[in-house]
Design a protein around this motif. Structure first.
Motif, PDB file in Angstrom:
ATOM      1  N   ARG A  33      31.488   6.241 -25.010  1.00  0.00           N
ATOM      2  CA  ARG A  33      32.828   6.830 -24.935  1.00  0.00           C
ATOM      3  C   ARG A  33      33.366   7.096 -26.350  1.00  0.00           C
TER       4      ARG A  33
ATOM      5  N   LYS B 267      35.883  12.662 -15.687  1.00  0.00           N
ATOM      6  CA  LYS B 267      35.442  13.568 -16.745  1.00  0.00           C
ATOM      7  C   LYS B 267      35.506  15.004 -16.250  1.00  0.00           C
TER       8      LYS B 267
ATOM      9  N   THR C  27      35.102   9.595 -27.317  1.00  0.00           N
ATOM     10  CA  THR C  27      36.479  10.107 -27.299  1.00  0.00           C
ATOM     11  C   THR C  27      37.489   8.978 -27.474  1.00  0.00           C
TER      12      THR C  27
ATOM     13  N   VAL D  77      38.388  14.274 -20.892  1.00  0.00           N
ATOM     14  CA  VAL D  77      37.258  13.366 -20.631  1.00  0.00           C
ATOM     15  C   VAL D  77      37.716  12.080 -19.965  1.00  0.00           C
ATOM     16  N   ASN D  78      38.996  11.755 -20.087  1.00  0.00           N
ATOM     17  CA  ASN D  78      39.532  10.507 -19.535  1.00  0.00           C
ATOM     18  C   ASN D  78      40.721  10.815 -18.634  1.00  0.00           C
TER      19      ASN D  78
ATOM     20  N   VAL E 246      35.338  17.511 -18.298  1.00  0.00           N
ATOM     21  CA  VAL E 246      34.338  18.176 -19.150  1.00  0.00           C
ATOM     22  C   VAL E 246      33.399  17.093 -19.677  1.00  0.00           C
ATOM     23  N   PRO E 247      32.196  17.463 -20.142  1.00  0.00           N
ATOM     24  CA  PRO E 247      31.297  16.453 -20.715  1.00  0.00           C
ATOM     25  C   PRO E 247      31.894  15.774 -21.939  1.00  0.00           C
ATOM     26  N   GLU E 248      31.444  14.567 -22.214  1.00  0.00           N
ATOM     27  CA  GLU E 248      31.939  13.795 -23.358  1.00  0.00           C
ATOM     28  C   GLU E 248      31.809  14.576 -24.660  1.00  0.00           C
ATOM     29  N   ALA E 249      30.692  15.280 -24.830  1.00  0.00           N
ATOM     30  CA  ALA E 249      30.454  16.016 -26.079  1.00  0.00           C
ATOM     31  C   ALA E 249      31.494  17.110 -26.298  1.00  0.00           C
ATOM     32  N   VAL E 250      31.944  17.739 -25.218  1.00  0.00           N
ATOM     33  CA  VAL E 250      32.963  18.792 -25.330  1.00  0.00           C
ATOM     34  C   VAL E 250      34.293  18.191 -25.773  1.00  0.00           C
TER      35      VAL E 250
END
Length: 232
Positions: free
Chosen positions: A64, A117, A66, A182-183, A119-123
């Protein structure tokens, strides 16, 4: 004899008045210093509590990122406010105090546990990095003229302030959106909607104070938009 006694009494009274005046002049700055220290100490303690809680959640799930970047973002905000110079003029009105403090320390109410989520964590991480980078650019442009409450710390019109009048708020907005996507959850959605509204109110209060400065009024004519060019 009567005239001399009367003159002496007047001199003593004048000396007492001067002493009282000097006492008031010295106590007022002291009161301000004590208030500044109290506010900054409270800010540091709030952030320490939040950072500890957030890091415990991150250690439980290191993926995580973010959450980790949220701590970094708030560390920048609180850290700079602790070392900001004392302003010439500040808005201590209850509405300004509420919008500034709640808008700055909203992170205490953020749900730190895993959310949905969208969007994906990376986004989300990418969006947060853009927001944090813009915050840093804005704060470098502002230098030490930074603080929590609306205040006149001097007019800055270089760097990020050539694009918008309140670029730091744009950086906060982008960073918060990255975390929220994301959260996502009901609590976090409500917290961020309230926080965005408080930040808008904070900007309005700040501009009302700054607009008393002729230099800032000229700056407003050159840079039309507060945060989002073409919209606000």
């Amino acid at each position: 004899m009567t005239t001399t006694t009367s003159g002496a009494s007047q001199l003593r009274a004048a000396a007492i008045d001067r002493g009282v005046a000097v006492g008031r002049e010295t106590s007022q700055p002291l009161n301000k210093i004590v208030l500044e220290i109290s506010v900054r100490t409270g800010a540091a303690l709030l952030f320490a509590f939040f950072a500890y809680s957030a890091m415990m959640h991150w250690r439980a799930d290191p993926a995580r990122v973010t959450l980790l970047l949220l701590v970094v973002s708030e560390c920048i905000v609180v850290g700079l406010s602790l070392f900001a110079r004392i302003p010439v003029k500040r808005d201590w009105m209850p509405l300004a105090l509420l919008s500034s403090v709640a808008g700055s320390y909203y992170f205490i109410a953020v749900q730190l546990g895993p959310g949905v989520k969208l969007v994906p964590e990376a986004v989300g991480v990418g969006i947060q990095i853009v927001g944090i980078s813009w915050q840093i650019f804005a704060k470098v442009s502002l230098r030490r003229s930074f603080g929590i409450l609306p205040a006149n710390r001097g007019v800055v019109s270089s760097g990020a302030y050539r694009v918008m009048r309140h670029p730091m708020y744009f950086g906060y907005f982008v960073t918060d959106i990255g975390f929220l996507l994301v959260n996502f959850g009901l609590q976090n959605m409500v917290v961020y909607l309230v926080q965005f509204a408080l930040q808008a109110l904070r900007i309005v209060r700040e501009e009302r104070l700054l607009s008393a400065d002729e230099q800032y009024r000229d700056y407003k004519k050159r840079v039309r938009y507060r945060v989002i060019p073409g919209l606000f």
